[in-house]
Design a protein around this motif. Structure first.
Motif, PDB file in Angstrom:
ATOM      1  N   ILE A  74       0.835  -1.193   0.000  1.00 21.79           N
ATOM      2  CA  ILE A  74       0.000   0.000   0.000  1.00 21.79           C
ATOM      3  C   ILE A  74       0.875   1.249   0.000  1.00 21.79           C
ATOM      4  N   CYS A  75       0.364   2.327  -0.561  1.00 17.77           N
ATOM      5  CA  CYS A  75       0.988   3.654  -0.522  1.00 17.77           C
ATOM      6  C   CYS A  75       2.304   3.641  -1.316  1.00 17.77           C
ATOM      7  N   ALA A  76       3.423   3.890  -0.651  1.00 14.67           N
ATOM      8  CA  ALA A  76       4.730   3.829  -1.308  1.00 14.67           C
ATOM      9  C   ALA A  76       5.249   2.395  -1.398  1.00 14.67           C
ATOM     10  N   GLY A  77       4.584   1.474  -0.709  1.00 13.18           N
ATOM     11  CA  GLY A  77       5.018   0.081  -0.647  1.00 13.18           C
ATOM     12  C   GLY A  77       5.241  -0.624  -1.975  1.00 13.18           C
ATOM     13  N   PRO A  78       4.476  -0.317  -3.023  1.00 12.78           N
ATOM     14  CA  PRO A  78       4.715  -1.002  -4.296  1.00 12.78           C
ATOM     15  C   PRO A  78       6.139  -0.834  -4.854  1.00 12.78           C
ATOM     16  N   ILE A  79       6.899   0.165  -4.390  1.00 14.05           N
ATOM     17  CA  ILE A  79       8.299   0.261  -4.847  1.00 14.05           C
ATOM     18  C   ILE A  79       9.098  -0.956  -4.392  1.00 14.05           C
ATOM     19  N   VAL A  80       8.657  -1.603  -3.324  1.00 14.64           N
ATOM     20  CA  VAL A  80       9.321  -2.822  -2.845  1.00 14.64           C
ATOM     21  C   VAL A  80       9.018  -3.963  -3.811  1.00 14.64           C
ATOM     22  N   LEU A  81       7.781  -4.017  -4.289  1.00 17.08           N
ATOM     23  CA  LEU A  81       7.404  -5.051  -5.262  1.00 17.08           C
ATOM     24  C   LEU A  81       8.152  -4.860  -6.577  1.00 17.08           C
ATOM     25  N   GLN A  82       8.355  -3.592  -6.968  1.00 16.11           N
ATOM     26  CA  GLN A  82       9.141  -3.277  -8.163  1.00 16.11           C
ATOM     27  C   GLN A  82      10.557  -3.826  -8.018  1.00 16.11           C
ATOM     28  N   ARG A  83      11.180  -3.558  -6.858  1.00 13.69           N
ATOM     29  CA  ARG A  83      12.555  -4.044  -6.628  1.00 13.69           C
ATOM     30  C   ARG A  83      12.606  -5.567  -6.655  1.00 13.69           C
ATOM     31  N   ALA A  84      11.540  -6.205  -6.179  1.00 15.41           N
ATOM     32  CA  ALA A  84      11.498  -7.671  -6.169  1.00 15.41           C
ATOM     33  C   ALA A  84      11.239  -8.242  -7.569  1.00 15.41           C
ATOM     34  N   GLY A  85      10.901  -7.367  -8.525  1.00 16.62           N
ATOM     35  CA  GLY A  85      10.694  -7.809  -9.901  1.00 16.62           C
ATOM     36  C   GLY A  85       9.419  -8.605 -10.101  1.00 16.62           C
ATOM     37  N   ILE A  86       8.376  -8.294  -9.319  1.00 16.84           N
ATOM     38  CA  ILE A  86       7.169  -9.125  -9.390  1.00 16.84           C
ATOM     39  C   ILE A  86       5.933  -8.401  -9.932  1.00 16.84           C
ATOM     40  N   ILE A  87       6.094  -7.163 -10.408  1.00 15.92           N
ATOM     41  CA  ILE A  87       4.911  -6.451 -10.921  1.00 15.92           C
ATOM     42  C   ILE A  87       4.977  -6.147 -12.419  1.00 15.92           C
ATOM     43  N   ALA A  88       5.959  -6.658 -13.107  1.00 17.01           N
ATOM     44  CA  ALA A  88       6.021  -6.445 -14.557  1.00 17.01           C
ATOM     45  C   ALA A  88       4.769  -7.016 -15.203  1.00 17.01           C
ATOM     46  N   GLY A  89       4.066  -6.164 -15.981  1.00  9.95           N
ATOM     47  CA  GLY A  89       2.859  -6.587 -16.664  1.00  9.95           C
ATOM     48  C   GLY A  89       1.634  -6.704 -15.773  1.00  9.95           C
ATOM     49  N   LYS A  90       1.776  -6.380 -14.499  1.00  5.51           N
ATOM     50  CA  LYS A  90       0.657  -6.472 -13.542  1.00  5.51           C
ATOM     51  C   LYS A  90      -0.007  -5.111 -13.379  1.00  5.51           C
ATOM     52  N   ARG A  91      -1.320  -5.126 -13.126  1.00 10.20           N
ATOM     53  CA  ARG A  91      -2.051  -3.908 -12.789  1.00 10.20           C
ATOM     54  C   ARG A  91      -1.756  -3.572 -11.335  1.00 10.20           C
ATOM     55  N   VAL A  92      -1.328  -2.331 -11.080  1.00  7.01           N
ATOM     56  CA  VAL A  92      -0.989  -1.889  -9.727  1.00  7.01           C
ATOM     57  C   VAL A  92      -1.427  -0.440  -9.520  1.00  7.01           C
ATOM     58  N   THR A  93      -1.436  -0.042  -8.258  1.00  4.29           N
ATOM     59  CA  THR A  93      -1.636   1.356  -7.902  1.00  4.29           C
ATOM     60  C   THR A  93      -0.685   1.691  -6.765  1.00  4.29           C
ATOM     61  N   SER A  94      -0.635   2.966  -6.400  1.00  4.63           N
ATOM     62  CA  SER A  94       0.250   3.411  -5.317  1.00  4.63           C
ATOM     63  C   SER A  94      -0.157   4.815  -4.900  1.00  4.63           C
ATOM     64  N   TYR A  95       0.573   5.350  -3.947  1.00  4.53           N
ATOM     65  CA  TYR A  95       0.405   6.745  -3.574  1.00  4.53           C
ATOM     66  C   TYR A  95       0.763   7.601  -4.791  1.00  4.53           C
ATOM     67  N   PRO A  96       0.005   8.659  -5.061  1.00 11.45           N
ATOM     68  CA  PRO A  96       0.315   9.506  -6.225  1.00 11.45           C
ATOM     69  C   PRO A  96       1.763  10.004  -6.189  1.00 11.45           C
ATOM     70  N   GLY A  97       2.408   9.950  -7.338  1.00 13.42           N
ATOM     71  CA  GLY A  97       3.792  10.392  -7.448  1.00 13.42           C
ATOM     72  C   GLY A  97       4.777   9.238  -7.520  1.00 13.42           C
ATOM     73  N   PHE A  98       4.322   8.027  -7.190  1.00 14.44           N
ATOM     74  CA  PHE A  98       5.216   6.859  -7.246  1.00 14.44           C
ATOM     75  C   PHE A  98       5.057   6.079  -8.549  1.00 14.44           C
ATOM     76  N   GLU A  99       4.089   6.481  -9.376  1.00 11.52           N
ATOM     77  CA  GLU A  99       3.822   5.716 -10.594  1.00 11.52           C
ATOM     78  C   GLU A  99       5.043   5.581 -11.500  1.00 11.52           C
ATOM     79  N   GLU A 100       5.886   6.615 -11.577  1.00 15.20           N
ATOM     80  CA  GLU A 100       7.062   6.535 -12.449  1.00 15.20           C
ATOM     81  C   GLU A 100       8.114   5.558 -11.915  1.00 15.20           C
TER      82      GLU A 100
END
Length: 183
Positions: free
Chosen positions: A103-129
């Protein structure tokens, strides 16, 4: 009983972590709060100190867990993202098709783990990039397979409900809504 890990790092968002812990336990989902350091005392982003149930070095049998949850908060999410053991655990859980939620800024951890490629996700505004290769959505809570993401503190309840729905089913999620006067 189903059981999950909620990782806690210095600077975690208290509402996002503790709301989820409380609501999951109300619906008979075991939760281990896990400090990523050698100290069980973890201070949140708003100076609330929590005593974690375990330290990350105590987590050696992932078969006991059905998923892992990453709260946001700063610098909590960065501390989780930069912890090699957290990344390893998330990668293993994803490979084993277990729930991974952030949740919130947490999806940056999933990005680092390499597990959200091609997945639909959301986050706190400003973290999308920072969520390269994912399909970014501006929705309150997004579930794509075993991955659940949400936008921020005001949505901690919705995030917890979606996790309960994933782990225990629609009926338990509806029970929680009724219990907490959500409707």
């Amino acid at each position: 009983m189903m059981k999950v890990i909620v990782f806690l790092a210095e600077g975690f968002e208290e509402v996002e972590a503790l709301t989820v812990v409380d609501y999951l336990r109300r619906k008979d989902i075991g939760v281990d709060t896990v400090s990523i350091t050698q100290n069980n005392m973890v201070k949140g982003a708003h100076d609330i100190t929590v005593i974690a149930d375990k330290k990350i070095d105590d987590i050696n049998n992932l078969d006991r867990y059905d998923g892992a949850i990453i709260p946001g908060g700063m610098p909590g999410a960065i501390n989780l993202r930069d912890n090699a053991r957290v990344i390893e655990i998330l990668s293993i859980m994803n490979k084993d098709d277990k729930m991974v939620a952030a949740i919130c800024a947490g999806p940056i951890v999933l990005q680092r783990a390499g597990i959200i490629a091609g997945k639909r996700v959301t986050s706190y505004p400003g973290f999308e990039e920072k969520l390269k290769d994912s399909i970014y959505m501006e929705e309150p809570v997004v579930r794509d397979g075993n991955i659940i993401t949400s936008r921020g503190p005001a949505l901690a309840v919705d995030f917890a409900i979606e996790i309960i729905k994933y782990l225990r089913g629609e009926e338990k999620a509806e029970e929680l809504k009724e219990d907490i006067l959500y409707k």
